[in-house]
Enzyme design. Sequence first.
Site, PDB file in Angstrom:
ATOM      1  N   ASP A  12      -0.727  -6.289   0.215  1.00 10.29           N
ATOM      2  CA  ASP A  12      -1.181  -5.639   1.441  1.00 10.29           C
ATOM      3  C   ASP A  12      -2.698  -5.526   1.485  1.00 10.29           C
ATOM      4  O   ASP A  12      -3.345  -5.173   0.494  1.00 10.29           O
ATOM      5  CB  ASP A  12      -0.616  -4.213   1.518  1.00 10.29           C
ATOM      6  CG  ASP A  12       0.749  -4.149   2.160  1.00 10.29           C
ATOM      7  OD1 ASP A  12       1.128  -5.101   2.863  1.00 10.29           O
ATOM      8  OD2 ASP A  12       1.452  -3.140   1.943  1.00 10.29           O
ATOM      9  N   ASP A  21       0.829  -1.201   0.000  1.00  9.10           N
ATOM     10  CA  ASP A  21       0.000   0.000   0.000  1.00  9.10           C
ATOM     11  C   ASP A  21       0.869   1.259   0.000  1.00  9.10           C
ATOM     12  O   ASP A  21       0.348   2.377  -0.050  1.00  9.10           O
ATOM     13  CB  ASP A  21      -1.002   0.001   1.149  1.00  9.10           C
ATOM     14  CG  ASP A  21      -0.371  -0.147   2.521  1.00  9.10           C
ATOM     15  OD1 ASP A  21       0.873  -0.189   2.615  1.00  9.10           O
ATOM     16  OD2 ASP A  21      -1.123  -0.232   3.515  1.00  9.10           O
ATOM     17  N   SER A  22       2.191   1.054  -0.009  1.00  8.83           N
ATOM     18  CA  SER A  22       3.125   2.163  -0.266  1.00  8.83           C
ATOM     19  C   SER A  22       2.850   2.819  -1.601  1.00  8.83           C
ATOM     20  O   SER A  22       3.307   3.938  -1.849  1.00  8.83           O
ATOM     21  CB  SER A  22       4.567   1.644  -0.239  1.00  8.83           C
ATOM     22  OG  SER A  22       4.711   0.497  -1.076  1.00  8.83           O
ATOM     23  N   LYS A  56      -0.826  -9.550   3.479  1.00  7.62           N
ATOM     24  CA  LYS A  56      -0.109  -8.962   4.623  1.00  7.62           C
ATOM     25  C   LYS A  56      -1.027  -7.984   5.332  1.00  7.62           C
ATOM     26  O   LYS A  56      -1.699  -7.170   4.677  1.00  7.62           O
ATOM     27  CB  LYS A  56       1.174  -8.252   4.179  1.00  7.62           C
ATOM     28  CG  LYS A  56       1.954  -7.639   5.363  1.00  7.62           C
ATOM     29  CD  LYS A  56       3.360  -7.230   4.954  1.00  7.62           C
ATOM     30  CE  LYS A  56       3.424  -5.992   4.100  1.00  7.62           C
ATOM     31  NZ  LYS A  56       2.959  -4.771   4.832  1.00  7.62           N
ATOM     32  N   GLU A  61       9.287  -3.989  10.840  1.00 13.42           N
ATOM     33  CA  GLU A  61       9.701  -2.702  10.281  1.00 13.42           C
ATOM     34  C   GLU A  61      10.179  -1.779  11.393  1.00 13.42           C
ATOM     35  O   GLU A  61       9.477  -1.567  12.388  1.00 13.42           O
ATOM     36  CB  GLU A  61       8.559  -2.037   9.521  1.00 13.42           C
ATOM     37  CG  GLU A  61       8.935  -0.688   8.925  1.00 13.42           C
ATOM     38  CD  GLU A  61       7.925  -0.127   7.951  1.00 13.42           C
ATOM     39  OE1 GLU A  61       8.145   0.995   7.454  1.00 13.42           O
ATOM     40  OE2 GLU A  61       6.912  -0.804   7.681  1.00 13.42           O
ATOM     41  N   GLU A 121      -1.361  -5.498   9.148  1.00 15.11           N
ATOM     42  CA  GLU A 121      -0.591  -4.842  10.197  1.00 15.11           C
ATOM     43  C   GLU A 121      -1.291  -4.961  11.543  1.00 15.11           C
ATOM     44  O   GLU A 121      -2.490  -4.684  11.662  1.00 15.11           O
ATOM     45  CB  GLU A 121      -0.413  -3.351   9.869  1.00 15.11           C
ATOM     46  CG  GLU A 121       0.324  -3.087   8.560  1.00 15.11           C
ATOM     47  CD  GLU A 121       0.470  -1.603   8.259  1.00 15.11           C
ATOM     48  OE1 GLU A 121       0.941  -1.289   7.149  1.00 15.11           O
ATOM     49  OE2 GLU A 121       0.110  -0.760   9.126  1.00 15.11           O
TER      50      GLU A 121
END
Length: 265
Positions: free
Chosen positions: A84, A45-46, A112, A181, A114
């Site tokens: 993501d 999602d960067s 993925k 991270e 978070e």
Amino acid sequence: MKNITLHTLTEMKQDGNKFACLTAYDACFGQLVSEAGVEVILIGDSLGMVLQGNDSTLPVSMEEMVYHTRCVSRGSKGSLIMADLPFMSYATPEQAMHSSAALMQAGANLVKLEGGAWLAETISLLGERGIPVCAHLGLTPQAVNKLGGYKVQGRSADSAATLLEDARMLEQAGAAMLLLECVPSALAKAVTDAVSIPVIGIGAGADTDAQVLVLHDILNITPGRKPRFVKNFMADAESIQDALKAYADAVHSKSFPQPEHGFEK
């Protein structure tokens, strides 16, 4: 490159061999990154920052993640595809299943997300339904407003202990991989040693099982100040293809990252 599976990566961890992960967002780079020998491609999602010009990942939608996952999967030549789940697309287990199914149908091999221990039920349910999960711990960009900015996590004894316990709990819940991270290198090593599943690091030192960076960062085309964990692989390369291969080779040979790319307490 032969088709990379989760079994491949687990064997690499057991044998002490490092693997490389890199972001990509379209079919062209999906092919180039996989042909460079990068085992895992992350549709991150960067893209909200490097493609869309946003100041965080929060505006990225499910529809956009599905679109870019489909593009990358068409170009990839054997890399494992990780995508993501964007902000607030997995707030409940039911929502996570619906969102994950869309990414898997678009070509992802695992998703993925978070968060820490609160995700254990979601990860377990996804695994039961054939959806492998990579759990992202440490600096979680979707929580940037709660964290008060992009700061190194796990520096205090209490926060380090919590992160280590979360890692163990999420492995027990069925997580197939972890991503750490911006955590101190010593903590990242402790987590990597404590779990049997592969651990990917970014700004987490050299002792994780793998490294991930953002494509635009290693090609030195991201505007502005770069994080300390970034290395410009275009500096000594004659082409983009050479830079991609140099990154993969540096991870495999353990020449990247160096101590200056990580964080101490």
